[in-house]
Write a protein that holds these residues in place. Structure first.
Motif, PDB file in Angstrom:
ATOM      1  N   MET A   1       0.842  -1.169   0.000  1.00  0.00           N
ATOM      2  CA  MET A   1       0.000   0.000   0.000  1.00  0.00           C
ATOM      3  C   MET A   1       0.888   1.232   0.000  1.00  0.00           C
ATOM      4  N   SER A   2       0.727   2.047  -1.022  1.00  0.00           N
ATOM      5  CA  SER A   2       1.651   3.165  -1.109  1.00  0.00           C
ATOM      6  C   SER A   2       0.965   4.516  -1.226  1.00  0.00           C
ATOM      7  N   THR A   3      -0.326   4.534  -1.465  1.00  0.00           N
ATOM      8  CA  THR A   3      -0.975   5.836  -1.590  1.00  0.00           C
ATOM      9  C   THR A   3      -2.016   6.018  -0.495  1.00  0.00           C
ATOM     10  N   VAL A   4      -2.323   7.273  -0.232  1.00  0.00           N
ATOM     11  CA  VAL A   4      -3.343   7.582   0.776  1.00  0.00           C
ATOM     12  C   VAL A   4      -4.690   6.996   0.347  1.00  0.00           C
ATOM     13  N   ALA A   5      -4.986   7.058  -0.919  1.00  0.00           N
ATOM     14  CA  ALA A   5      -6.256   6.510  -1.413  1.00  0.00           C
ATOM     15  C   ALA A   5      -6.345   5.010  -1.137  1.00  0.00           C
ATOM     16  N   GLU A   6      -5.252   4.283  -1.341  1.00  0.00           N
ATOM     17  CA  GLU A   6      -5.245   2.848  -1.067  1.00  0.00           C
ATOM     18  C   GLU A   6      -5.429   2.570   0.418  1.00  0.00           C
ATOM     19  N   ILE A   7      -4.794   3.377   1.229  1.00  0.00           N
ATOM     20  CA  ILE A   7      -4.925   3.214   2.678  1.00  0.00           C
ATOM     21  C   ILE A   7      -6.359   3.491   3.109  1.00  0.00           C
ATOM     22  N   LYS A   8      -6.955   4.558   2.591  1.00  0.00           N
ATOM     23  CA  LYS A   8      -8.354   4.873   2.921  1.00  0.00           C
ATOM     24  C   LYS A   8      -9.276   3.737   2.498  1.00  0.00           C
ATOM     25  N   ALA A   9      -9.048   3.188   1.325  1.00  0.00           N
ATOM     26  CA  ALA A   9      -9.877   2.085   0.843  1.00  0.00           C
ATOM     27  C   ALA A   9      -9.729   0.867   1.755  1.00  0.00           C
ATOM     28  N   ALA A  10      -8.520   0.607   2.193  1.00  0.00           N
ATOM     29  CA  ALA A  10      -8.293  -0.524   3.090  1.00  0.00           C
ATOM     30  C   ALA A  10      -8.989  -0.297   4.432  1.00  0.00           C
ATOM     31  N   ILE A  11      -8.941   0.916   4.925  1.00  0.00           N
ATOM     32  CA  ILE A  11      -9.612   1.240   6.190  1.00  0.00           C
ATOM     33  C   ILE A  11     -11.107   1.028   6.065  1.00  0.00           C
ATOM     34  N   ASP A  12     -11.680   1.388   4.925  1.00  0.00           N
ATOM     35  CA  ASP A  12     -13.113   1.195   4.704  1.00  0.00           C
ATOM     36  C   ASP A  12     -13.520  -0.270   4.764  1.00  0.00           C
ATOM     37  N   ARG A  13     -12.584  -1.175   4.516  1.00  0.00           N
ATOM     38  CA  ARG A  13     -12.880  -2.614   4.528  1.00  0.00           C
ATOM     39  C   ARG A  13     -12.678  -3.253   5.906  1.00  0.00           C
ATOM     40  N   LEU A  14     -12.183  -2.503   6.861  1.00  0.00           N
ATOM     41  CA  LEU A  14     -11.945  -3.060   8.192  1.00  0.00           C
ATOM     42  C   LEU A  14     -13.255  -3.340   8.917  1.00  0.00           C
ATOM     43  N   THR A  15     -13.219  -4.350   9.770  1.00  0.00           N
ATOM     44  CA  THR A  15     -14.351  -4.615  10.653  1.00  0.00           C
ATOM     45  C   THR A  15     -14.363  -3.542  11.748  1.00  0.00           C
ATOM     46  N   PRO A  16     -15.470  -3.384  12.458  1.00  0.00           N
ATOM     47  CA  PRO A  16     -15.490  -2.425  13.568  1.00  0.00           C
ATOM     48  C   PRO A  16     -14.390  -2.703  14.597  1.00  0.00           C
ATOM     49  N   GLU A  17     -14.134  -3.978  14.866  1.00  0.00           N
ATOM     50  CA  GLU A  17     -13.095  -4.328  15.832  1.00  0.00           C
ATOM     51  C   GLU A  17     -11.714  -3.910  15.325  1.00  0.00           C
ATOM     52  N   GLU A  18     -11.475  -4.128  14.032  1.00  0.00           N
ATOM     53  CA  GLU A  18     -10.192  -3.743  13.452  1.00  0.00           C
ATOM     54  C   GLU A  18     -10.027  -2.228  13.436  1.00  0.00           C
ATOM     55  N   ARG A  19     -11.121  -1.513  13.220  1.00  0.00           N
ATOM     56  CA  ARG A  19     -11.050  -0.044  13.263  1.00  0.00           C
ATOM     57  C   ARG A  19     -10.679   0.436  14.668  1.00  0.00           C
ATOM     58  N   CYS A  20     -11.249  -0.194  15.674  1.00  0.00           N
ATOM     59  CA  CYS A  20     -10.898   0.162  17.055  1.00  0.00           C
ATOM     60  C   CYS A  20      -9.426  -0.110  17.322  1.00  0.00           C
ATOM     61  N   GLU A  21      -8.950  -1.232  16.835  1.00  0.00           N
ATOM     62  CA  GLU A  21      -7.547  -1.587  17.010  1.00  0.00           C
ATOM     63  C   GLU A  21      -6.641  -0.560  16.328  1.00  0.00           C
ATOM     64  N   LEU A  22      -7.015  -0.143  15.122  1.00  0.00           N
ATOM     65  CA  LEU A  22      -6.243   0.867  14.393  1.00  0.00           C
ATOM     66  C   LEU A  22      -6.282   2.204  15.132  1.00  0.00           C
ATOM     67  N   GLU A  23      -7.451   2.580  15.613  1.00  0.00           N
ATOM     68  CA  GLU A  23      -7.593   3.841  16.351  1.00  0.00           C
ATOM     69  C   GLU A  23      -6.694   3.840  17.582  1.00  0.00           C
ATOM     70  N   ALA A  24      -6.681   2.730  18.310  1.00  0.00           N
ATOM     71  CA  ALA A  24      -5.838   2.639  19.507  1.00  0.00           C
ATOM     72  C   ALA A  24      -4.359   2.719  19.149  1.00  0.00           C
ATOM     73  N   LEU A  25      -3.995   2.162  18.012  1.00  0.00           N
ATOM     74  CA  LEU A  25      -2.609   2.212  17.570  1.00  0.00           C
ATOM     75  C   LEU A  25      -2.195   3.633  17.187  1.00  0.00           C
ATOM     76  N   LEU A  26      -3.095   4.326  16.485  1.00  0.00           N
ATOM     77  CA  LEU A  26      -2.778   5.675  16.009  1.00  0.00           C
ATOM     78  C   LEU A  26      -2.891   6.732  17.101  1.00  0.00           C
ATOM     79  N   HIS A  27      -3.768   6.466  18.071  1.00  0.00           N
ATOM     80  CA  HIS A  27      -4.010   7.451  19.131  1.00  0.00           C
ATOM     81  C   HIS A  27      -3.992   6.753  20.490  1.00  0.00           C
ATOM     82  N   PRO A  28      -2.821   6.328  20.944  1.00  0.00           N
ATOM     83  CA  PRO A  28      -2.772   5.641  22.237  1.00  0.00           C
ATOM     84  C   PRO A  28      -3.232   6.575  23.357  1.00  0.00           C
ATOM     85  N   ARG A  29      -3.914   5.998  24.323  1.00  0.00           N
ATOM     86  CA  ARG A  29      -4.451   6.789  25.421  1.00  0.00           C
ATOM     87  C   ARG A  29      -3.742   6.406  26.702  1.00  0.00           C
TER      88      ARG A  29
END
Length: 73
Positions: A1-29
Motif C-alpha cells: 500500500m503506497s498511496t493515501v487513497a489505497e490506505i483509505k480504501a483498506a480502512i473502509d474494509r476493516l471490521t469495527p473491531e479492526e477499526r478500534c484496534e487501528l484507532e488505539a494504535l494511532l491514538h494511544p491513550r
C-alpha cells in the motif's frame, strides 16, 4: 500500500473491531487518575464481592440483559 487513497480504501474494509484496534494504535491513550485508581482497587480485591454477587446472579438466571437495561421501561 503506497498511496493515501489505497490506505483509505483498506480502512473502509476493516471490521469495527479492526477499526478500534487501528484507532488505539494511532491514538494511544494514557491512563488517567481514574484509570490508575480503578486498576489499583481491582488489584487490591475491592471489587471481588461485587463480582461474586454478579456471577451468582447470572448463574441463578436472574441477570437482566444489558440491552433491556439500556432500552429502559
Amino acid at each position: 500500500m503506497s498511496t493515501v487513497a489505497e490506505i483509505k480504501a483498506a480502512i473502509d474494509r476493516l471490521t469495527p473491531e479492526e477499526r478500534c484496534e487501528l484507532e488505539a494504535l494511532l491514538h494511544p491513550r494514557e491512563d488517567d487518575d481514574w484509570d490508575r485508581q480503578m486498576k489499583s482497587d481491582a488489584a487490591a480485591g475491592k471489587f471481588d464481592a461485587i463480582n461474586r454477587d454478579a456471577d451468582a446472579t447470572h448463574a441463578a438466571g436472574k441477570a437482566v440483559p444489558l440491552n433491556d437495561i439500556l432500552r429502559g421501561p
